[in-house]
Scaffold this motif. Structure first.
Motif, short mmCIF file in Angstrom:
data_model
loop_
_atom_site.label_atom_id
_atom_site.label_comp_id
_atom_site.label_asym_id
_atom_site.label_seq_id
_atom_site.Cartn_x
_atom_site.Cartn_y
_atom_site.Cartn_z
N ASP A 36 82.54 21.09 112.84
CA ASP A 36 80.93 21.61 111.51
C ASP A 36 79.65 20.72 112.05
OD1 ASP A 36 80.20 22.93 109.56
OD2 ASP A 36 80.97 21.23 107.92
N GLU A 37 78.62 21.60 112.20
CA GLU A 37 77.39 22.17 112.93
C GLU A 37 77.02 21.18 111.57
OE1 GLU A 37 74.92 21.50 115.57
OE2 GLU A 37 76.45 22.76 116.07
N ASP A 38 76.96 21.03 109.84
CA ASP A 38 76.40 20.34 109.32
C ASP A 38 77.01 18.94 109.30
OD1 ASP A 38 75.23 22.43 108.72
OD2 ASP A 38 75.68 23.41 107.68
N ASP A 39 77.96 18.51 110.00
CA ASP A 39 78.96 17.71 109.52
C ASP A 39 77.85 16.23 109.63
OD1 ASP A 39 80.34 14.87 109.96
OD2 ASP A 39 81.91 15.44 110.95
N ARG A 77 85.55 26.55 118.34
CA ARG A 77 84.65 25.37 118.06
C ARG A 77 85.25 24.46 116.67
NH1 ARG A 77 78.35 24.94 117.21
NH2 ARG A 77 77.81 26.07 119.31
N GLU A 120 73.45 17.15 125.74
CA GLU A 120 74.56 17.22 125.04
C GLU A 120 75.12 18.95 125.16
OE1 GLU A 120 76.03 18.38 120.21
OE2 GLU A 120 74.29 18.00 120.53
N HIS A 158 84.92 21.50 121.70
CA HIS A 158 84.09 19.53 120.39
C HIS A 158 81.75 19.24 121.26
CE1 HIS A 158 87.29 18.52 118.85
NE2 HIS A 158 88.50 19.06 120.26
N PRO A 159 82.00 18.94 120.87
CA PRO A 159 80.06 18.28 121.30
C PRO A 159 80.80 16.81 122.68
CG PRO A 159 80.49 18.69 118.91
CD PRO A 159 81.81 18.83 119.59
N LEU A 188 78.74 13.70 112.98
CA LEU A 188 77.52 14.32 113.44
C LEU A 188 76.37 14.20 114.33
CD1 LEU A 188 78.07 16.07 116.22
CD2 LEU A 188 78.32 18.21 115.23
N ILE A 226 78.82 21.34 124.64
CA ILE A 226 79.99 21.54 123.81
C ILE A 226 81.09 21.78 125.05
CG2 ILE A 226 81.22 23.73 122.17
CD1 ILE A 226 78.81 21.99 120.92
N ARG A 262 74.89 12.17 117.56
CA ARG A 262 74.19 12.82 118.03
C ARG A 262 72.97 12.03 118.56
NH1 ARG A 262 74.58 19.02 115.27
NH2 ARG A 262 75.82 19.87 117.34
#
Length: 134
Positions: free
Chosen positions: A8-11, A5, A29, A35-36, A14, A31, A18
Motif C-alpha cells: 500500500d503506497e500509504d503504508d 503490487r 527505489e 515489492h519496493p 513503508l 518496484i 523509504r
C-alpha cells in the motif's frame, strides 16, 4: 504479465523504510516482483517478502528483507521477528518484521542498522566512503 503490487503506497511502515533506505548515497527505489526494492547498483533492501512453510506461501507484508553480515545472520534468525525469505534466503538474505510506525526509536534504529549493514554489503567502495565521510 507484470506482478501485482503487493504493498500500500500509504503504508506508514513503508514510509519509514523509504526514509531510511533513500538516505544512503546513490540509493534509489524501484518496484520488482510487486515489492519496493532499494538499490545502488545492487538491491540492498526489499519491503515485504514471503516464505514457504509446509508447502504453503505465507506473505509478510510489513517486513524488510536485508543481506546482513555473515556472522550476524544466525543470531538474527534466532529472533522470532526474523525468517528466511523465499528465493533470496538461499543467498544469505533474511526478513525481519517491522515495528509499529510509532514504535520506540530504538526499534527503528535496529531496522536502520540492518539496512545500513545490507547497504555496506552491496554498495561499491566509493558509495561506502561517501557514507562514512558524512
Amino acid at each position: 504479465m507484470p506482478h501485482p503490487r503487493m504493498f500500500d503506497e500509504d503504508d506508514p511502515q513503508l514510509a519509514r523504510v523509504r526514509e531510511i533506505a533513500l538516505g544512503f548515497p546513490g540509493a534509489a527505489e524501484k518496484i520488482t516482483h510487486g515489492h519496493p526494492a532499494f538499490f545502488t547498483t545492487k538491491v540492498f533492501a526489499y519491503y515485504g517478502g514471503s516464505e514457504r512453510v509446509d508447502g504453503e506461501w505465507i506473505q509478510h507484508t510489513h517486513t524488510v528483507l536485508v543481506l546482513p553480515e555473515a556472522g550476524e545472520r544466525e543470531p538474527l534468525l534466532a529472533d522470532d521477528r526474523c525468517y528466511v525469505p523465499a528465493y533470496l534466503g538461499a543467498y544469505g538474505w533474511l526478513g525481519m518484521a517491522l515495528p509499529a510506525p510509532r514504535a520506540a526509536r530504538r526499534a527503528w534504529a535496529e531496522i536502520a542498522e540492518l539496512i545500513d549493514a545490507s547497504y555496506r554489503n552491496t554498495a561499491g567502495r566509493r558509495l561506502i566512503a561517501e557514507l562514512d565521510a558524512r
